[in-house]
Scaffold this motif. Structure first.
Motif, PDB file in Angstrom:
ATOM      1  N   GLY A 107      97.587  65.728   5.533  1.00 41.75           N
ATOM      2  CA  GLY A 107      97.016  66.516   4.202  1.00 41.75           C
ATOM      3  C   GLY A 107      97.882  67.138   3.547  1.00 41.75           C
ATOM      4  O   GLY A 107      97.628  68.284   2.834  1.00 41.75           O
ATOM      5  N   CYS A 108      99.197  66.458   3.312  1.00 39.59           N
ATOM      6  CA  CYS A 108      99.916  67.004   2.324  1.00 39.59           C
ATOM      7  C   CYS A 108      99.672  66.794   0.919  1.00 39.59           C
ATOM      8  O   CYS A 108      98.892  66.077   0.568  1.00 39.59           O
ATOM      9  CB  CYS A 108     101.500  66.303   2.565  1.00 39.59           C
ATOM     10  SG  CYS A 108     101.472  64.612   2.301  1.00 39.59           S
ATOM     11  N   TRP A 109     100.354  67.716   0.021  1.00 45.59           N
ATOM     12  CA  TRP A 109      99.992  67.655  -1.488  1.00 45.59           C
ATOM     13  C   TRP A 109     101.143  68.377  -2.247  1.00 45.59           C
ATOM     14  O   TRP A 109     101.826  68.893  -1.405  1.00 45.59           O
ATOM     15  CB  TRP A 109      98.782  68.390  -1.605  1.00 45.59           C
ATOM     16  CG  TRP A 109      98.670  69.967  -1.308  1.00 45.59           C
ATOM     17  CD1 TRP A 109      98.192  70.395  -0.250  1.00 45.59           C
ATOM     18  CD2 TRP A 109      99.078  70.988  -1.872  1.00 45.59           C
ATOM     19  NE1 TRP A 109      98.191  71.584  -0.315  1.00 45.59           N
ATOM     20  CE2 TRP A 109      99.048  72.142  -1.392  1.00 45.59           C
ATOM     21  CE3 TRP A 109      99.812  71.110  -3.528  1.00 45.59           C
ATOM     22  CZ2 TRP A 109      99.302  73.471  -1.720  1.00 45.59           C
ATOM     23  CZ3 TRP A 109      99.843  72.404  -4.028  1.00 45.59           C
ATOM     24  CH2 TRP A 109      99.966  73.252  -3.040  1.00 45.59           C
ATOM     25  N   ALA A 110     101.322  68.116  -3.230  1.00 43.29           N
ATOM     26  CA  ALA A 110     102.376  68.565  -4.252  1.00 43.29           C
ATOM     27  C   ALA A 110     101.859  68.355  -5.554  1.00 43.29           C
ATOM     28  O   ALA A 110     101.092  67.652  -6.267  1.00 43.29           O
ATOM     29  CB  ALA A 110     103.527  67.676  -3.929  1.00 43.29           C
ATOM     30  N   LYS A 111     102.405  69.614  -6.353  1.00 39.15           N
ATOM     31  CA  LYS A 111     102.405  69.699  -7.721  1.00 39.15           C
ATOM     32  C   LYS A 111     103.575  69.949  -8.673  1.00 39.15           C
ATOM     33  O   LYS A 111     104.377  70.823  -8.017  1.00 39.15           O
ATOM     34  CB  LYS A 111     101.181  71.014  -8.101  1.00 39.15           C
ATOM     35  CG  LYS A 111      99.934  70.484  -7.853  1.00 39.15           C
ATOM     36  CD  LYS A 111      98.889  71.599  -8.196  1.00 39.15           C
ATOM     37  CE  LYS A 111      97.409  71.366  -7.829  1.00 39.15           C
ATOM     38  NZ  LYS A 111      96.581  72.535  -8.290  1.00 39.15           N
ATOM     39  N   VAL A 112     103.681  69.322  -9.630  1.00 39.16           N
ATOM     40  CA  VAL A 112     104.837  69.676 -10.458  1.00 39.16           C
ATOM     41  C   VAL A 112     104.284  70.233 -11.844  1.00 39.16           C
ATOM     42  O   VAL A 112     103.551  69.214 -12.661  1.00 39.16           O
ATOM     43  CB  VAL A 112     106.027  68.597 -10.711  1.00 39.16           C
ATOM     44  CG1 VAL A 112     107.044  68.864 -11.592  1.00 39.16           C
ATOM     45  CG2 VAL A 112     106.526  68.271  -9.215  1.00 39.16           C
ATOM     46  N   GLY A 113     104.937  71.547 -12.172  1.00 34.61           N
ATOM     47  CA  GLY A 113     104.403  71.842 -13.577  1.00 34.61           C
ATOM     48  C   GLY A 113     102.765  71.914 -13.608  1.00 34.61           C
ATOM     49  O   GLY A 113     102.468  71.838 -14.875  1.00 34.61           O
ATOM     50  N   GLY A 114     102.042  72.132 -12.501  1.00 38.49           N
ATOM     51  CA  GLY A 114     100.690  71.965 -12.384  1.00 38.49           C
ATOM     52  C   GLY A 114      99.902  70.854 -12.490  1.00 38.49           C
ATOM     53  O   GLY A 114      98.714  70.492 -12.271  1.00 38.49           O
ATOM     54  N   VAL A 115     100.794  69.778 -12.470  1.00 38.01           N
ATOM     55  CA  VAL A 115     100.232  68.367 -12.523  1.00 38.01           C
ATOM     56  C   VAL A 115     100.181  67.936 -10.987  1.00 38.01           C
ATOM     57  O   VAL A 115     101.253  67.985 -10.145  1.00 38.01           O
ATOM     58  CB  VAL A 115     101.032  67.423 -13.116  1.00 38.01           C
ATOM     59  CG1 VAL A 115     100.706  66.051 -13.148  1.00 38.01           C
ATOM     60  CG2 VAL A 115     101.136  67.744 -14.696  1.00 38.01           C
ATOM     61  N   ALA A 116      98.999  67.415 -10.399  1.00 35.92           N
ATOM     62  CA  ALA A 116      99.187  66.888  -9.218  1.00 35.92           C
ATOM     63  C   ALA A 116      99.631  65.437  -9.036  1.00 35.92           C
ATOM     64  O   ALA A 116      99.459  64.797  -9.845  1.00 35.92           O
ATOM     65  CB  ALA A 116      97.559  66.748  -8.503  1.00 35.92           C
ATOM     66  N   LEU A 117     100.438  65.662  -7.964  1.00 34.74           N
ATOM     67  CA  LEU A 117     101.261  64.259  -7.704  1.00 34.74           C
ATOM     68  C   LEU A 117     100.257  63.404  -6.662  1.00 34.74           C
ATOM     69  O   LEU A 117      99.611  64.050  -6.023  1.00 34.74           O
ATOM     70  CB  LEU A 117     102.759  64.374  -6.942  1.00 34.74           C
ATOM     71  CG  LEU A 117     103.936  64.778  -7.871  1.00 34.74           C
ATOM     72  CD1 LEU A 117     103.634  66.120  -8.727  1.00 34.74           C
ATOM     73  CD2 LEU A 117     105.021  64.907  -7.204  1.00 34.74           C
ATOM     74  N   LYS A 118     100.520  61.958  -6.838  1.00 35.12           N
ATOM     75  CA  LYS A 118      99.737  61.135  -5.877  1.00 35.12           C
ATOM     76  C   LYS A 118     100.745  60.069  -5.229  1.00 35.12           C
ATOM     77  O   LYS A 118     101.720  59.809  -5.601  1.00 35.12           O
ATOM     78  CB  LYS A 118      98.979  60.379  -6.896  1.00 35.12           C
ATOM     79  CG  LYS A 118      97.682  61.296  -7.801  1.00 35.12           C
ATOM     80  CD  LYS A 118      96.747  60.298  -8.447  1.00 35.12           C
ATOM     81  CE  LYS A 118      95.784  61.404  -9.148  1.00 35.12           C
ATOM     82  NZ  LYS A 118      94.742  60.662  -9.916  1.00 35.12           N
ATOM     83  N   GLY A 119     100.107  59.330  -4.257  1.00 32.17           N
ATOM     84  CA  GLY A 119     100.897  58.368  -3.683  1.00 32.17           C
ATOM     85  C   GLY A 119     100.736  58.148  -2.234  1.00 32.17           C
ATOM     86  O   GLY A 119      99.359  58.524  -1.897  1.00 32.17           O
ATOM     87  N   ILE A 120     101.101  57.408  -1.588  1.00 27.93           N
ATOM     88  CA  ILE A 120     100.907  56.999   0.029  1.00 27.93           C
ATOM     89  C   ILE A 120     101.746  57.828   0.854  1.00 27.93           C
ATOM     90  O   ILE A 120     102.798  58.291   0.646  1.00 27.93           O
ATOM     91  CB  ILE A 120     101.295  55.536   0.000  1.00 27.93           C
ATOM     92  CG1 ILE A 120     100.547  54.732  -0.790  1.00 27.93           C
ATOM     93  CG2 ILE A 120     101.111  55.079   1.272  1.00 27.93           C
ATOM     94  CD1 ILE A 120     100.779  53.060  -1.000  1.00 27.93           C
ATOM     95  N   GLY A 121     100.664  58.385   1.728  1.00 33.83           N
ATOM     96  CA  GLY A 121     101.367  59.260   2.842  1.00 33.83           C
ATOM     97  C   GLY A 121     101.936  60.464   2.138  1.00 33.83           C
ATOM     98  O   GLY A 121     101.062  61.204   1.265  1.00 33.83           O
ATOM     99  N   CYS A 122     102.971  61.087   2.419  1.00 29.98           N
ATOM    100  CA  CYS A 122     103.630  62.175   1.880  1.00 29.98           C
ATOM    101  C   CYS A 122     104.662  61.972   0.562  1.00 29.98           C
ATOM    102  O   CYS A 122     105.522  62.901   0.638  1.00 29.98           O
ATOM    103  CB  CYS A 122     104.013  63.302   3.036  1.00 29.98           C
ATOM    104  SG  CYS A 122     102.685  63.904   3.953  1.00 29.98           S
ATOM    105  N   ASN A 123     104.804  60.788   0.300  1.00 25.16           N
ATOM    106  CA  ASN A 123     105.709  60.386  -0.742  1.00 25.16           C
ATOM    107  C   ASN A 123     104.895  60.288  -2.031  1.00 25.16           C
ATOM    108  O   ASN A 123     104.134  59.431  -2.360  1.00 25.16           O
ATOM    109  CB  ASN A 123     106.594  59.032  -0.577  1.00 25.16           C
ATOM    110  CG  ASN A 123     107.326  59.012   0.348  1.00 25.16           C
ATOM    111  OD1 ASN A 123     108.183  60.012   0.697  1.00 25.16           O
ATOM    112  ND2 ASN A 123     107.314  58.011   1.309  1.00 25.16           N
ATOM    113  N   LEU A 124     104.861  61.468  -2.878  1.00 24.35           N
ATOM    114  CA  LEU A 124     103.943  61.677  -3.919  1.00 24.35           C
ATOM    115  C   LEU A 124     104.767  61.788  -5.215  1.00 24.35           C
ATOM    116  O   LEU A 124     105.961  62.375  -5.373  1.00 24.35           O
ATOM    117  CB  LEU A 124     103.286  62.954  -3.697  1.00 24.35           C
ATOM    118  CG  LEU A 124     102.599  63.581  -2.240  1.00 24.35           C
ATOM    119  CD1 LEU A 124     102.101  65.034  -2.326  1.00 24.35           C
ATOM    120  CD2 LEU A 124     101.574  62.398  -2.036  1.00 24.35           C
ATOM    121  N   THR A 125     104.243  61.085  -6.182  1.00 27.57           N
ATOM    122  CA  THR A 125     104.840  60.708  -7.582  1.00 27.57           C
ATOM    123  C   THR A 125     103.845  61.108  -8.804  1.00 27.57           C
ATOM    124  O   THR A 125     102.688  61.062  -8.399  1.00 27.57           O
ATOM    125  CB  THR A 125     105.182  59.204  -7.773  1.00 27.57           C
ATOM    126  OG1 THR A 125     106.192  59.027  -6.471  1.00 27.57           O
ATOM    127  CG2 THR A 125     105.975  58.982  -8.946  1.00 27.57           C
TER     128      THR A 125
END
Length: 203
Positions: A142-160
């Motif tokens: 259930g990992c997630w990440a945001k940069v500058g308020g923009v949600a990152l997307k990807g496979i597994g926990c490598n989010l771009t």
């Protein structure tokens, strides 16, 4: 005024280089048609880089307003011309690869000079955030990440994320049952970047 030799229906079209495109209207019962036209204007749009103001080729330019919606691509000089526009207010949005999209407002009409709009597109960057458990180095669920308020997307926990503003941005990350330590930041460059975030279980 037209007197058809053969029974209709017939339609008439009128146009002029300095006026807006006309509508096709049907003849009335007397074989007449009245068409009202309004003066039209051209709008030149110049797409450039935000720092050196160099022309941006093949930028996508969209114009909306005054019942008009048009799309065009900038030429070798970074220019687009929208012809025969009615007087009024327009929104013009320009996008290009590796650049942030920019939208501008522009009025078109006899009282507006020059009929030219310059849009400067800043460079954009991309970044990949790898979210890991601090103790094991594994990817949490259930990992997630945001940069500058923009949600990152990807496979597994490598989010771009792509098309991000350059420079230091606020970084947020998390996963189910984990927390981050302190306030995080990420630096976005015009070349693809990569950073890791390590999460710990709450004590």
């Amino acid at each position: 005024e037209v007197h058809p030799a053969v029974a209709g229906p017939y339609r008439a079209t009128a146009s002029h280089p300095e006026f807006a495109a006309s509508l096709e209207l049907p003849f009335d019962s007397n074989g007449q048609v009245t068409l009202t036209v309004r003066q039209a204007f051209d709008l030149d749009v110049e797409i450039v880089g935000a720092v050196r103001f160099d022309p941006i080729v093949e930028a996508r330019v969209e114009l909306n307003g005054a019942a008009e919606r048009r799309m065009a691509t900038s030429d070798a000089q970074g220019r687009v011309r929208f012809e025969r526009l009615l007087e009024g207010d327009y929104r013009v949005r320009a996008t290009a690869p590796s650049r942030l999209g920019v939208e501008a407002q522009r009025s078109v009409g006899a009282a507006v000079t020059p009929q030219t709009l310059r849009i400067a597109l800043p460079r954009a960057g991309s970044i990949t955030i790898s979210v890991r458990e601090a103790d094991t180095g594994e990817a949490p669920r259930g990992c997630w990440a945001k940069v500058g308020g923009v949600a990152l997307k990807g496979i597994g926990c490598n989010l771009t994320a792509d098309n991000l503003p350059l420079g230091q941005q606020r970084l947020e990350a998390g996963a189910k049952g984990f927390v981050t330590q302190g306030r995080l930041t990420a630096v976005v460059f015009d070349e693809p970047g990569r950073e890791e975030v390590f999460l710990r279980e709450p004590r």
